[in-house]
Enzyme design. Structure first.
Site, PDB file in Angstrom:
ATOM      1  N   CYS A   1      -3.467  -3.220  22.653  1.00  0.00           N
ATOM      2  CA  CYS A   1      -2.262  -2.676  22.028  1.00  0.00           C
ATOM      3  C   CYS A   1      -2.541  -1.235  21.585  1.00  0.00           C
ATOM      4  O   CYS A   1      -3.574  -0.974  20.967  1.00  0.00           O
ATOM      5  CB  CYS A   1      -1.909  -3.534  20.822  1.00  0.00           C
ATOM      6  SG  CYS A   1      -0.840  -2.693  19.659  1.00  0.00           S
TER       7      CYS A   1
ATOM      8  N   CYS B   1       1.483  -8.632  21.496  1.00  0.00           N
ATOM      9  CA  CYS B   1       0.570  -8.222  20.422  1.00  0.00           C
ATOM     10  C   CYS B   1       1.029  -8.886  19.136  1.00  0.00           C
ATOM     11  O   CYS B   1       2.150  -8.643  18.670  1.00  0.00           O
ATOM     12  CB  CYS B   1       0.545  -6.705  20.251  1.00  0.00           C
ATOM     13  SG  CYS B   1      -0.332  -6.241  18.736  1.00  0.00           S
TER      14      CYS B   1
ATOM     15  N   HIS C   1       3.918   1.516   2.318  1.00  0.00           N
ATOM     16  CA  HIS C   1       5.119   0.791   1.866  1.00  0.00           C
ATOM     17  C   HIS C   1       5.786   1.535   0.711  1.00  0.00           C
ATOM     18  O   HIS C   1       7.002   1.633   0.625  1.00  0.00           O
ATOM     19  CB  HIS C   1       4.768  -0.620   1.383  1.00  0.00           C
ATOM     20  CG  HIS C   1       3.979  -1.434   2.363  1.00  0.00           C
ATOM     21  ND1 HIS C   1       2.838  -2.095   2.022  1.00  0.00           N
ATOM     22  CD2 HIS C   1       4.169  -1.683   3.683  1.00  0.00           C
ATOM     23  CE1 HIS C   1       2.357  -2.736   3.077  1.00  0.00           C
ATOM     24  NE2 HIS C   1       3.150  -2.498   4.105  1.00  0.00           N
TER      25      HIS C   1
ATOM     26  N   CYS D   1       1.810  -6.398  16.182  1.00  0.00           N
ATOM     27  CA  CYS D   1       3.139  -5.763  16.220  1.00  0.00           C
ATOM     28  C   CYS D   1       4.248  -6.800  16.249  1.00  0.00           C
ATOM     29  O   CYS D   1       5.404  -6.471  16.051  1.00  0.00           O
ATOM     30  CB  CYS D   1       3.324  -4.931  17.483  1.00  0.00           C
ATOM     31  SG  CYS D   1       2.235  -3.548  17.657  1.00  0.00           S
TER      32      CYS D   1
ATOM     33  N   HIS E   1      -2.639  -1.383  17.450  1.00  0.00           N
ATOM     34  CA  HIS E   1      -3.681  -2.163  16.767  1.00  0.00           C
ATOM     35  C   HIS E   1      -5.042  -2.102  17.447  1.00  0.00           C
ATOM     36  O   HIS E   1      -6.032  -2.583  16.887  1.00  0.00           O
ATOM     37  CB  HIS E   1      -3.221  -3.618  16.608  1.00  0.00           C
ATOM     38  CG  HIS E   1      -2.073  -3.756  15.666  1.00  0.00           C
ATOM     39  ND1 HIS E   1      -0.765  -3.652  16.080  1.00  0.00           N
ATOM     40  CD2 HIS E   1      -2.041  -3.923  14.314  1.00  0.00           C
ATOM     41  CE1 HIS E   1       0.031  -3.781  15.026  1.00  0.00           C
ATOM     42  NE2 HIS E   1      -0.710  -3.930  13.950  1.00  0.00           N
TER      43      HIS E   1
ATOM     44  N   LYS F   1      -6.913   7.829   8.934  1.00  0.00           N
ATOM     45  CA  LYS F   1      -5.906   6.805   9.135  1.00  0.00           C
ATOM     46  C   LYS F   1      -6.082   5.735   8.040  1.00  0.00           C
ATOM     47  O   LYS F   1      -7.204   5.392   7.698  1.00  0.00           O
ATOM     48  CB  LYS F   1      -6.136   6.174  10.505  1.00  0.00           C
ATOM     49  CG  LYS F   1      -5.035   5.306  10.980  1.00  0.00           C
ATOM     50  CD  LYS F   1      -5.285   4.937  12.447  1.00  0.00           C
ATOM     51  CE  LYS F   1      -4.202   4.044  12.973  1.00  0.00           C
ATOM     52  NZ  LYS F   1      -4.145   2.706  12.387  1.00  0.00           N
TER      53      LYS F   1
ATOM     54  N   HIS G   1       0.844  -1.190   0.000  1.00  0.00           N
ATOM     55  CA  HIS G   1       0.000   0.000   0.000  1.00  0.00           C
ATOM     56  C   HIS G   1       0.880   1.240   0.000  1.00  0.00           C
ATOM     57  O   HIS G   1       2.114   1.153  -0.049  1.00  0.00           O
ATOM     58  CB  HIS G   1      -1.009  -0.035   1.151  1.00  0.00           C
ATOM     59  CG  HIS G   1      -0.407  -0.092   2.527  1.00  0.00           C
ATOM     60  ND1 HIS G   1       0.448   0.866   3.015  1.00  0.00           N
ATOM     61  CD2 HIS G   1      -0.537  -1.002   3.517  1.00  0.00           C
ATOM     62  CE1 HIS G   1       0.802   0.560   4.242  1.00  0.00           C
ATOM     63  NE2 HIS G   1       0.231  -0.585   4.566  1.00  0.00           N
TER      64      HIS G   1
ATOM     65  N   LYS H   1      -7.449  -1.162   6.520  1.00  0.00           N
ATOM     66  CA  LYS H   1      -8.179  -2.050   5.611  1.00  0.00           C
ATOM     67  C   LYS H   1      -9.676  -1.905   5.852  1.00  0.00           C
ATOM     68  O   LYS H   1     -10.462  -1.927   4.924  1.00  0.00           O
ATOM     69  CB  LYS H   1      -7.766  -3.494   5.892  1.00  0.00           C
ATOM     70  CG  LYS H   1      -6.517  -3.884   5.165  1.00  0.00           C
ATOM     71  CD  LYS H   1      -6.395  -5.397   5.191  1.00  0.00           C
ATOM     72  CE  LYS H   1      -4.948  -5.791   5.304  1.00  0.00           C
ATOM     73  NZ  LYS H   1      -4.744  -7.147   5.743  1.00  0.00           N
TER      74      LYS H   1
HETATM   75  N1  MSP Z   1       8.122  -6.347   8.914  1.00  0.00           N
HETATM   76  C1  MSP Z   1       8.273  -5.201   9.718  1.00  0.00           C
HETATM   77  C2  MSP Z   1       9.583  -4.516   9.444  1.00  0.00           C
HETATM   78  C3  MSP Z   1      10.806  -5.347   9.634  1.00  0.00           C
HETATM   79  S1  MSP Z   1      12.247  -4.492   9.209  1.00  0.00           S
HETATM   80  C4  MSP Z   1      13.472  -5.475   9.703  1.00  0.00           C
HETATM   81  C5  MSP Z   1       7.124  -4.224   9.456  1.00  0.00           C
HETATM   82  N2  MSP Z   1       6.480  -4.381   8.302  1.00  0.00           N
HETATM   83  S2  MSP Z   1       5.211  -3.520   7.832  1.00  0.00           S
HETATM   84  O1  MSP Z   1       4.884  -4.020   6.531  1.00  0.00           O
HETATM   85  O2  MSP Z   1       4.189  -3.568   8.813  1.00  0.00           O
HETATM   86  O3  MSP Z   1       5.677  -2.045   7.774  1.00  0.00           O
HETATM   87  C6  MSP Z   1       6.724  -1.674   6.969  1.00  0.00           C
HETATM   88  C7  MSP Z   1       6.923  -0.195   6.958  1.00  0.00           C
HETATM   89  O4  MSP Z   1       5.786   0.453   6.402  1.00  0.00           O
HETATM   90  C8  MSP Z   1       7.145   0.403   8.338  1.00  0.00           C
HETATM   91  O5  MSP Z   1       8.265   1.270   8.278  1.00  0.00           O
HETATM   92  C9  MSP Z   1       5.898   1.217   8.582  1.00  0.00           C
HETATM   93  O6  MSP Z   1       6.186   2.350   9.339  1.00  0.00           O
HETATM   94  C10 MSP Z   1       5.519   1.598   7.165  1.00  0.00           C
HETATM   95  N3  MSP Z   1       4.121   1.993   7.084  1.00  0.00           N
HETATM   96  C11 MSP Z   1       3.016   1.221   7.240  1.00  0.00           C
HETATM   97  N4  MSP Z   1       1.918   2.029   7.163  1.00  0.00           N
HETATM   98  C12 MSP Z   1       2.296   3.313   6.973  1.00  0.00           C
HETATM   99  C13 MSP Z   1       1.657   4.527   6.742  1.00  0.00           C
HETATM  100  N5  MSP Z   1       0.354   4.647   6.792  1.00  0.00           N
HETATM  101  N6  MSP Z   1       2.425   5.605   6.450  1.00  0.00           N
HETATM  102  C14 MSP Z   1       3.794   5.522   6.318  1.00  0.00           C
HETATM  103  N7  MSP Z   1       4.418   4.389   6.541  1.00  0.00           N
HETATM  104  C15 MSP Z   1       3.724   3.315   7.038  1.00  0.00           C
HETATM  105  O7  MSP Z   1       6.890  -3.373  10.277  1.00  0.00           O
END
Ligand code: MSP
Length: 689
Positions: free
Chosen positions: A155, A130, A21, A133, A158, A317, A18, A320
């Site tokens: 949490c 959690c 990412h 997380c 979440h 925010k 999304h 999903k």
């Molecule tokens: N798998 C772990 C990271 C392990 S690194 C050794 C993880 N994955 S995640 O897919 O949940 O999140 C990955 C990244 O996406 C995180 O840096 C998180 O902050 C970022 N984001 C997820 N949602 C976001 C927003 N809405 N806005 C900006 N970044 C966000 O955590």
């Protein structure tokens, strides 16, 4: 030899890619491209995080075996971010999956090194966890259950009740690293950025660290602990190690990298881990502690963890359940990947929270891409065709004057500003600098008026050539400067200018293509005025686009005030005697502009004055000395939009020139001021009326 190793977090495969990412991946790619353009030997890494309870549960919910589930899900991330051509034009050098043997081998090796050094021991874990997380919580970090509810505390991220875990576990002796971590942060102030995050981590560590449970026995989807087959490793011990395991030799998974190993020695220590604020502690506390335990010296630890904020979508925010998670693919289909990249980089001061708004994307597209960069290209090439159609070259030497000197200065300032900003992980500031040049060039074309010079015949010919050659040269500079953020836009600009596309491959040293010199002559025989790169999006097209993307037309209604909330309403202040009436004309003499604070620092020997550099849409930022230092820490102002009185006569305050004033509401400047800001981000330089 300059090297640059940059990483994104590896993404959990229980989700689809999304915008959150995409955000980190685009920033990492832009920084990697900037370093490639500079001739550095670059490596960019991204990947997928595929183990742990959360993934096991997601696979189960789909009735799939975990391995089949992660294979399919990782493929979607690879298509989005890694395979060429992908939707966002990102070009990582490697995509690591935590289920790959090359990764597993390195994680087990790191574990053994920590264990042999006495930092991993066996025990019994009892506590709160959690799954969302994949993290342990203490009672005080949780949100209490609502009164009368039978559920336990939740949490804070979440908002779901955490589970009680009681099982045999291996522990990592994190408590042993408190002093060493603090000493490391002190000696390496740049390790955690921005500064506010560093302070947050330091206070957390100072409050004391508890040993960490690093294995689980109640599920099986993880990397087995060596010699303890019932245990799988805690997913963060596994995941963080990707930054190291990806530098191992994929052809020899059994050959675990050591610090003397070739690929590891080439790129390690990592220059930059980009992470979201939710995973700050894992990267700044656990990760260096694991490495220290395994015998890494301080200078072998990662050099910087840069923490960015979270994006909301149209003020909400991303979630999903709200069905508002924006798919990068759809946006790129509609606007083009370069435009999405530009907006992600430009809209939010990197490090802070920000909003992704479709309407704002269109506003910036029209004002900054179509009207500024696109317009500069179209009008310059249009003028070349109209005024000097058959000239094979245009030479600026004979007709050069002070306006050309000024524009060349602006180009050098933009290059220096953008380079410094990219190095400081401030892509939004880099874009600001680059666009200041595009605006200056448009202003230059207006002021130098080549069409008027052309009317003078022979007498104006040298000026016409100088103006056109200088405008083309600035466009050439811009085509280089925009490449890290908008690679295919750079290609298109260069094609119309008759220049070859830039190439800056990864994984090897090259020449510094940002070392630009300002040429006086421009070959025009290959100019090829093409279709506009950024056709304007009018209201009708915007409506179509929003319908395609399923974006609601109106902004969400503000929440109705809750019953009994009257006491929370802002207090009203008795209005003092109103100032003398002015006419509308008098009011319009005030030039109020939206600006962005680029930097802020305290004025020595003053607790009230701050020296700000504010971009109000001019070629160079303005210095404004503002009496707001009792209300704001300087770092809190950086990236903020402010309202500037732009035509206030310059004044000197404590020996410093101040060109303008920043508006704030509040009494007496004694610590309770609030900035007067547009309620939604506005394009820099927008007039406030
Ligand atoms: N798998 C772990 C990271 C392990 S690194 C050794 C993880 N994955 S995640 O897919 O949940 O999140 C990955 C990244 O996406 C995180 O840096 C998180 O902050 C970022 N984001 C997820 N949602 C976001 C927003 N809405 N806005 C900006 N970044 C966000 O955590």
């Amino acid at each position: 030899m300059p090297r640059f190793y940059v990483t994104t977090p590896i993404y959990y495969v229980n989700d689809v890619p999304h915008l959150g990412h995409a955000y980190t991946t685009v920033v990492a790619d832009t920084l990697a491209r900037f370093h490639r353009l500079r001739g550095d030997d670059v490596r960019m890494l991204t990947g997928t995080d595929e183990h742990g309870q959360k993934i096991e549960e997601a696979a189960e919910a789909k009735g799939m075996a975990p391995k089949a589930f992660v294979d399919a899900a990782s493929e979607v991330f690879q298509r989005t971010f890694a395979k060429k051509p992908n939707e966002l034009l990102t070009e990582p050098d490697d995509f690591i999956r935590t289920t790959e043997p090359r990764h597993v081998a390195v994680v087990q090796d790191l574990w053994l090194r920590c264990q042999r050094a006495g930092f991993i021991y066996e025990g019994q874990y009892e506590g709160l966890y959690c799954v969302g997380c994949e993290a342990y919580y203490t009672e005080k970090e949780l949100e209490p259950a609502p009164p009368g509810s039978s559920e336990g505390p939740s949490c804070p991220i979440h908002k779901k009740p955490v589970s009680k875990v009681r099982e045999p576990s291996f522990f990592f002796r994190l408590s042993a690293f408190q002093d060493r971590l603090l000493a490391f942060y002190e000696r390496h102030p740049g390790f955690i950025s921005p500064e506010s995050r560093r302070n947050e981590v330091m206070s957390f560590v100072k409050a004391g660290l508890q040993d960490l449970s690093v294995s689980r026995t109640s599920f099986a989807w993880g990397i087995p602990v060596p010699d303890a087959p019932k245990h799988v490793m805690y997913v963060w011990f596994d995941a963080l190690t990707n930054y190291l395991s990806a530098l191992g030799d994929p052809k020899r998974p059994e050959a675990t990298p050591t610090l003397g190993g070739a690929p590891l020695a080439r790129y390690w220590p990592c220059d930059l881990h980009l992470v979201g604020k939710d995973i700050l502690r894992f990267h700044t506390i656990y990760w260096p502690a694991f490495l220290m335990a395994a015998g890494f010296a301080d200078e072998q630890l990662p050099k910087k963890v840069f923490v960015h904020g979270w994006l909301t979508i149209n003020g909400q925010k991303m979630s999903k359940s709200l069905r508002n998670t924006v798919e990068p693919r759809k946006l790129a289909e509609v606007f083009g990947a370069d435009v999405v990249r530009y907006y992600l980089l430009r809209e939010v001061a990197f490090g802070q929270d920000g909003d992704f708004s479709h309407a704002q994307l269109v506003a910036r597209y029209n004002a900054e891409l179509a009207d500024t960069l696109g317009n500069l290209l179209n009008r310059t090439l249009g003028l070349c065709t109209k005024l000097r159609k058959d000239a094979p070259t245009l030479d600026a030497t004979a007709g050069r004057g002070p306006l050309e000197d000024k524009l060349e200065e602006a180009a050098k300032l933009a290059l220096a500003g953008a380079s410094a900003a990219f190095e400081e992980v401030a892509p939004h500031r880099a874009i600001d600098s680059i666009w200041a040049l595009a605006r200056a060039a448009n202003k230059y074309v207006d002021e130098s008026a080549p069409w008027a010079e052309a009317k003078k015949g022979e007498a104006g010919a040298a000026r016409v050539d100088a103006i056109l050659a200088t405008s083309l040269e600035v466009l050439r500079w811009l085509s280089v400067l925009v490449w890290p953020a908008m690679p295919t836009v750079s290609d298109k600009l260069r094609a119309q200018l008759g220049l070859p596309a830039l190439e800056a491959p990864s994984g090897r040293e090259g020449t510094d293509q940002t070392a630009l010199s300002f040429a006086r002559a421009f070959a025009t025989d290959k100019l090829a005025l093409g279709t506009p790169i950024f056709p304007k999006i009018d209201a009708e097209r915007q409506e179509q686009i929003f319908a395609e993307l399923g974006v609601a037309k109106a902004a969400p209604e503000p929440e109705a005030p809750k019953k009994g909330a009257a006491s929370k309403e802002p207090k009203k202040k008795e209005m003092a005697e109103p100032a003398a009436e002015i006419t509308f004309d008098e009011f319009t003499r005030l030039d109020l502009r939206v600006g962005t604070v680029l930097s802020a620092e305290r004025v020595p020997k003053s607790d009230k004055l701050l020296k700000l550099m504010v971009d109000v849409g001019e070629p160079a930022p303005r210095q404004i000395v503002a009496g707001i230092g009792k209300s704001f820490a300087p770092e809190a102002l950086v990236g903020q939009q402010v309202t500037v009185v732009a035509n206030l006569k310059p004044a000197k305050l404590m020996g410093l020139e101040s060109r303008g004033m920043v508006l704030a509401a509040g009494g007496d400047g004694e610590g309770d001021l609030a900035l007067v800001q547009p309620a939604r981000g506005r394009v820099i330089g927008t007039r406030v009326k």
